[in-house]
Design a protein around this motif. Structure first.
Motif, PDB file in Angstrom:
ATOM      1  N   ALA A   4     -52.026  -0.773 -56.202  1.00  0.00           N
ATOM      2  CA  ALA A   4     -52.982  -0.316 -57.204  1.00  0.00           C
ATOM      3  C   ALA A   4     -52.407   0.849 -58.000  1.00  0.00           C
ATOM      4  N   ALA A   5     -51.349   1.460 -57.497  1.00  0.00           N
ATOM      5  CA  ALA A   5     -50.753   2.638 -58.140  1.00  0.00           C
ATOM      6  C   ALA A   5     -49.499   2.257 -58.909  1.00  0.00           C
ATOM      7  N   TRP A  68     -42.126  -6.550 -60.040  1.00  0.00           N
ATOM      8  CA  TRP A  68     -43.276  -5.779 -60.528  1.00  0.00           C
ATOM      9  C   TRP A  68     -44.484  -6.051 -59.632  1.00  0.00           C
ATOM     10  N   GLU A  69     -44.759  -7.324 -59.395  1.00  0.00           N
ATOM     11  CA  GLU A  69     -45.916  -7.691 -58.575  1.00  0.00           C
ATOM     12  C   GLU A  69     -45.808  -7.106 -57.167  1.00  0.00           C
ATOM     13  N   ALA A  70     -44.581  -6.990 -56.650  1.00  0.00           N
ATOM     14  CA  ALA A  70     -44.370  -6.428 -55.314  1.00  0.00           C
ATOM     15  C   ALA A  70     -44.390  -4.900 -55.331  1.00  0.00           C
ATOM     16  N   ALA A 125     -40.595   8.519 -67.661  1.00  0.00           N
ATOM     17  CA  ALA A 125     -40.744   9.672 -66.756  1.00  0.00           C
ATOM     18  C   ALA A 125     -42.211  10.052 -66.601  1.00  0.00           C
ATOM     19  N   GLU A 126     -42.948  10.104 -67.699  1.00  0.00           N
ATOM     20  CA  GLU A 126     -44.364  10.447 -67.611  1.00  0.00           C
ATOM     21  C   GLU A 126     -45.119   9.419 -66.773  1.00  0.00           C
ATOM     22  N   ALA A 127     -44.793   8.130 -66.935  1.00  0.00           N
ATOM     23  CA  ALA A 127     -45.442   7.083 -66.137  1.00  0.00           C
ATOM     24  C   ALA A 127     -45.076   7.229 -64.660  1.00  0.00           C
ATOM     25  N   PRO A 132     -48.376   8.120 -57.241  1.00  0.00           N
ATOM     26  CA  PRO A 132     -48.606   9.019 -56.098  1.00  0.00           C
ATOM     27  C   PRO A 132     -47.310   9.455 -55.425  1.00  0.00           C
ATOM     28  N   GLY A 133     -47.219  10.746 -55.133  1.00  0.00           N
ATOM     29  CA  GLY A 133     -46.100  11.289 -54.369  1.00  0.00           C
ATOM     30  C   GLY A 133     -44.817  11.507 -55.126  1.00  0.00           C
ATOM     31  N   VAL A 134     -44.784  11.228 -56.422  1.00  0.00           N
ATOM     32  CA  VAL A 134     -43.542  11.368 -57.188  1.00  0.00           C
ATOM     33  C   VAL A 134     -43.403  12.809 -57.668  1.00  0.00           C
TER      34      VAL A 134
END
Length: 189
Positions: A4-5, A68-70, A125-127, A132-134
């Motif tokens: 979801a992230a 991508w899906e994974a 980079a913004e994305a 989470p956690g980046v």
């Protein structure tokens, strides 16, 4: 990774430049042409161009959709004035720190020298920082690829070290949220 992230499928950078998730088969002919026209430009830096073919392009795009899906890798078409002008991605390698993603980018030669790669890298980079956690974004490239080094510098990255994979040397750059905040230019959205 929490599926979801994931980063957005479309990142609008300005009225002329968008990063968008590849649309597999629909994008294959145009993307193949862009690669075909860029082979000599990319050959010194990207070994995969030696095996460039329509089948290889189709297979590449199919693998990108699966990854991508994974939640393993997020590859975008760089769309300039409505046409695919290169590709970029957010990904991790086995040796990438758990709090980091690596970004990569390449452009058709006609799109170079206009700040497109820097704007695309900033959008990536913004994305990545929204995941989470980046805490850091990395850029890794061949040591003599001065164009990639210039993008990393203009993005606000700091060169960290030289890496070796077998007998290949690479430059590693690091970007933090604070580094990115010091460089003007925000992505829309």
């Amino acid at each position: 990774m929490d599926l979801a992230a994931q980063p957005p499928q479309v990142i609008e950078l300005d009225d002329r430049l968008t990063l968008r998730r590849f649309d597999g088969e629909a994008d294959a002919p145009e993307f193949h042409r862009v690669i075909d026209e860029s082979v000599e430009h990319l050959r010194p830096w990207m070994e995969w161009v030696a095996d460039h073919s329509p089948a290889a392009t189709t297979a590449f795009l199919a693998r990108r959709a699966e990854r991508w899906e994974a939640g393993e890798e997020f590859t975008y078409a760089i769309v300039l004035d409505g046409a695919i002008s290169g590709a970029c991605q957010i990904h991790r390698r086995e040796e990438t720190p758990v709090d980091a993603y690596e970004i990569g980018y390449w452009l058709h030669p006609a799109a170079t020298g206009r700040g497109v790669a820097v704007r695309a890298a900033r959008g990536l980079a913004e994305a990545a920082f929204r995941l989470p956690g980046v805490e850091q974004v990395l850029v890794v490239h061949e040591p003599h690829n001065h164009a990639s080094a210039a993008v990393a510098e203009r993005l606000g990255c700091t060169e960290q070290e030289r890496l070796w994979e077998g007998d290949h040397e690479y430059r590693l750059w690091r970007l933090t949220r604070a580094d990115l905040a010091r460089v003007p230019g925000r992505v829309r959205g």
